[in-house]
Structure formats: structure tokens, C-alpha cells
Design a protein around this motif. Structure first.
Motif, PDB file in Angstrom:
ATOM      1  N   THR A   1      34.972  32.999  35.663  1.00  0.00           N
ATOM      2  CA  THR A   1      35.421  34.106  34.816  1.00  0.00           C
ATOM      3  C   THR A   1      36.061  35.207  35.651  1.00  0.00           C
ATOM      4  O   THR A   1      37.124  35.741  35.279  1.00  0.00           O
ATOM      5  N   LEU A   2      35.457  35.563  36.768  1.00  0.00           N
ATOM      6  CA  LEU A   2      36.025  36.596  37.641  1.00  0.00           C
ATOM      7  C   LEU A   2      37.399  36.189  38.154  1.00  0.00           C
ATOM      8  O   LEU A   2      38.336  36.992  38.190  1.00  0.00           O
ATOM      9  N   ALA A   3      37.533  34.932  38.546  1.00  0.00           N
ATOM     10  CA  ALA A   3      38.809  34.455  39.089  1.00  0.00           C
ATOM     11  C   ALA A   3      39.910  34.484  38.035  1.00  0.00           C
ATOM     12  O   ALA A   3      41.093  34.629  38.370  1.00  0.00           O
ATOM     13  N   SER A   4      39.532  34.371  36.763  1.00  0.00           N
ATOM     14  CA  SER A   4      40.525  34.393  35.681  1.00  0.00           C
ATOM     15  C   SER A   4      40.985  35.807  35.339  1.00  0.00           C
ATOM     16  O   SER A   4      41.906  35.981  34.536  1.00  0.00           O
ATOM     17  N   GLY A   5      40.345  36.827  35.921  1.00  0.00           N
ATOM     18  CA  GLY A   5      40.728  38.207  35.652  1.00  0.00           C
ATOM     19  C   GLY A   5      39.920  38.875  34.569  1.00  0.00           C
ATOM     20  O   GLY A   5      40.194  40.024  34.207  1.00  0.00           O
ATOM     21  N   ARG A   6      38.909  38.183  34.047  1.00  0.00           N
ATOM     22  CA  ARG A   6      38.028  38.795  33.052  1.00  0.00           C
ATOM     23  C   ARG A   6      36.761  39.304  33.725  1.00  0.00           C
ATOM     24  O   ARG A   6      36.385  38.848  34.802  1.00  0.00           O
ATOM     25  N   ASP A   7      36.120  40.254  33.072  1.00  0.00           N
ATOM     26  CA  ASP A   7      34.898  40.846  33.600  1.00  0.00           C
ATOM     27  C   ASP A   7      33.679  40.122  33.040  1.00  0.00           C
ATOM     28  O   ASP A   7      33.745  39.466  31.999  1.00  0.00           O
ATOM     29  N   VAL A   8      32.563  40.274  33.731  1.00  0.00           N
ATOM     30  CA  VAL A   8      31.304  39.653  33.311  1.00  0.00           C
ATOM     31  C   VAL A   8      30.244  40.735  33.187  1.00  0.00           C
ATOM     32  O   VAL A   8      30.060  41.545  34.101  1.00  0.00           O
ATOM     33  N   LEU A   9      29.567  40.738  32.051  1.00  0.00           N
ATOM     34  CA  LEU A   9      28.512  41.711  31.781  1.00  0.00           C
ATOM     35  C   LEU A   9      27.144  41.089  32.026  1.00  0.00           C
ATOM     36  O   LEU A   9      26.861  39.983  31.547  1.00  0.00           O
ATOM     37  N   PHE A  10      26.296  41.805  32.763  1.00  0.00           N
ATOM     38  CA  PHE A  10      24.959  41.331  33.090  1.00  0.00           C
ATOM     39  C   PHE A  10      23.907  42.266  32.494  1.00  0.00           C
ATOM     40  O   PHE A  10      24.004  43.487  32.651  1.00  0.00           O
TER      41      PHE A  10
ATOM     42  N   LEU B   1      30.622  44.241  24.068  1.00  0.00           N
ATOM     43  CA  LEU B   1      31.219  42.910  23.935  1.00  0.00           C
ATOM     44  C   LEU B   1      32.030  42.787  22.655  1.00  0.00           C
ATOM     45  O   LEU B   1      33.086  42.136  22.631  1.00  0.00           O
ATOM     46  N   ALA B   2      31.570  43.424  21.588  1.00  0.00           N
ATOM     47  CA  ALA B   2      32.277  43.351  20.310  1.00  0.00           C
ATOM     48  C   ALA B   2      33.582  44.143  20.329  1.00  0.00           C
ATOM     49  O   ALA B   2      34.519  43.827  19.580  1.00  0.00           O
ATOM     50  N   SER B   3      33.670  45.157  21.189  1.00  0.00           N
ATOM     51  CA  SER B   3      34.846  46.033  21.195  1.00  0.00           C
ATOM     52  C   SER B   3      35.854  45.708  22.288  1.00  0.00           C
ATOM     53  O   SER B   3      36.945  46.280  22.305  1.00  0.00           O
ATOM     54  N   ASP B   4      35.513  44.805  23.214  1.00  0.00           N
ATOM     55  CA  ASP B   4      36.372  44.558  24.379  1.00  0.00           C
ATOM     56  C   ASP B   4      36.478  43.059  24.640  1.00  0.00           C
ATOM     57  O   ASP B   4      35.510  42.421  25.046  1.00  0.00           O
ATOM     58  N   ASP B   5      37.670  42.504  24.432  1.00  0.00           N
ATOM     59  CA  ASP B   5      37.871  41.063  24.609  1.00  0.00           C
ATOM     60  C   ASP B   5      37.980  40.649  26.071  1.00  0.00           C
ATOM     61  O   ASP B   5      37.961  39.448  26.375  1.00  0.00           O
ATOM     62  N   ASP B   6      38.097  41.614  26.988  1.00  0.00           N
ATOM     63  CA  ASP B   6      38.283  41.292  28.396  1.00  0.00           C
ATOM     64  C   ASP B   6      36.980  41.234  29.181  1.00  0.00           C
ATOM     65  O   ASP B   6      36.994  41.175  30.408  1.00  0.00           O
TER      66      ASP B   6
END
Length: 222
Positions: free
Chosen positions: A104-113, A39-44
Motif C-alpha cells: 500500500t505504501l509503495a502504491s502512494g496510499r497511506d495506511v492507518l494503524f 477512513l469514510a472521508s478519505d479515499d487515499d
């Protein structure tokens, strides 16, 4: 063909649907450390903040680490189908709020679980095409116990329960797309970043790909 015709058309990787990246592991294998560093290294990519009925641990912040709610509120979310997945672990319930993830998915960003195998199975039932799953293994059982003990977050009794549960959790590794043995955090992070880069380039996630290719075919035929 003019340069303007080529450059005006958006590249397919400029438009994509986000993916859901799941990290699972027995407690102490390092998934939380890997999650924070990614998360700290990837803004997407953004963290899915789960709801939970367990008490806050020292240093945790409501709305950042978890949304801390009581059991009746959790049950209302289950009844309203407001959770993508949910499970009860060690008498505490955890779940993933649906609305924030889908936006978040619809905006083109990824989600981490950061969820267990039960939650991963539920996500797979609901949204397999959006899902990328990674299981994190410790290098040994001895090292797993050492990590649980030295982080000093749980009592000796809880550590013993987590160790007893680890064998069952690790038995589910074959249900995941990727498996990483976390013997070195830097190497594991590099491998995790490589997985994410490759999955973002999958054909099905590049929303503008067919139009991009068809446009080039039309340009080539002029």
C-alpha cells in the motif's frame, strides 16, 4: 517558455510514497470512532487490518475488523518475520502483517494503524521515516470510564482492568508526534485531517520534487 512545457511536467504531489498514520489511546478515548470517520472521508488512506488471537466480538467480521487466527498461526508469523509489530494485551496477541502494508505504501496510499504504544515503538524502530504518530487522550478519567461502561462491549471486570491500564498507557503520550484531547469528535477529526494533509506535503514524501524543481530551473534559464 510554452504552456505545454509547464503543464506536461507532473506536479510533485502527484507522486509520493504513502505514510503510516498511527492512532493510539487508552481504550475508550475514541480512536476507533476517529479511525472510522477518517477512513469514510478519505479515499487515499486504508486501514491496516491486524491479526489477532482473541475471539470475535458481536458484529465483527473476519478480514474487516481483524484477521482472527489461532496462537500457533500467530507464532508462525512472528517466526517468519511476517509482522511489522506485535504485542500481547490482556492475554491476546495482536500484530500487523508486513506484506499488505508495504504494498500500500509503495502504491502512494497511506495506511492507518489503530495500535498501542508498544506496537508504535516497534514500527518506529523499523520505519521511522514513514511514520506519523498521534496519541488520543480523553477529556477526563470520569469520561473515559463512562465511555467504557456505556459501550457495553466488556464485562465490569474487563472495564476495571482497562481503567487500571489507562494510566500507564497515557504516560507514553510524549513519545508521539501529535497529541489530541478528544473532547469533541468533530473537532478532533478536523485536527486529525489537518495533520494528515500537512504530513502528506512533507518534502521527503514528494518523490518527484527534485526533478520538478530542476525542470523549472532549466525552463527559467532558456
Amino acid at each position: 517558455m510554452s504552456d505545454a512545457a509547464t503543464t506536461s511536467r507532473r506536479l510533485p504531489h502527484d507522486r509520493r510514497r504513502g505514510l503510516m498514520l498511527v492512532l493510539s489511546s487508552p481504550s475508550g478515548a475514541g480512536k476507533t470512532t476517529l479511525s472510522r470517520r477518517l477512513l469514510a472521508s478519505d479515499d487515499d488512506i486504508a486501514l491496516s487490518v491486524s491479526v489477532t488471537t482473541r475471539a470475535k466480538r458481536p458484529g465483527e467480521v473476519d478480514g474487516v475488523d481483524y484477521h482472527f487466527i489461532d496462537k500457533p498461526a500467530f507464532q508462525r508469523m512472528v517466526d517468519d518475520d511476517a509482522l511489522l509489530e506485535h504485542a500481547t494485551v490482556f492475554e491476546n496477541s495482536y500484530g500487523t502483517p508486513r506484506a499488505a502494508v508495504e504494498a500500500t505504501l509503495a502504491s502512494g496510499r497511506d495506511v492507518l494503524f489503530d495500535i498501542d504504544w508498544q506496537g508504535t515503538q516497534q514500527l518506529a524502530d523499523r520505519a521511522r521515516d514513514d511514520l506519523v504518530t498521534v496519541f488520543i487522550l480523553p477529556p477526563s478519567i470520569v469520561e473515559l470510564e463512562r465511555r467504557l461502561t456505556t459501550r457495553a462491549q466488556d464485562s465490569a471486570e474487563v472495564v476495571a482492568r482497562r481503567m487500571a491500564k489507562a494510566a500507564d498507557e497515557m504516560s507514553h503520550y510524549a513519545e508521539y508526534d501529535y497529541v489530541l484531547v478528544n473532547d469533541d469528535v468533530d473537532r478532533s477529526l478536523a485536527n486529525l485531517e489537518a495533520i494528515l494533509r500537512a504530513e502528506r506535503l512533507r518534502r521527503k514524501r514528494q518523490l518527484g520534487l527534485s526533478g520538478f524543481v530542476n525542470g523549472m530551473r532549466e525552463d527559467a534559464g532558456r
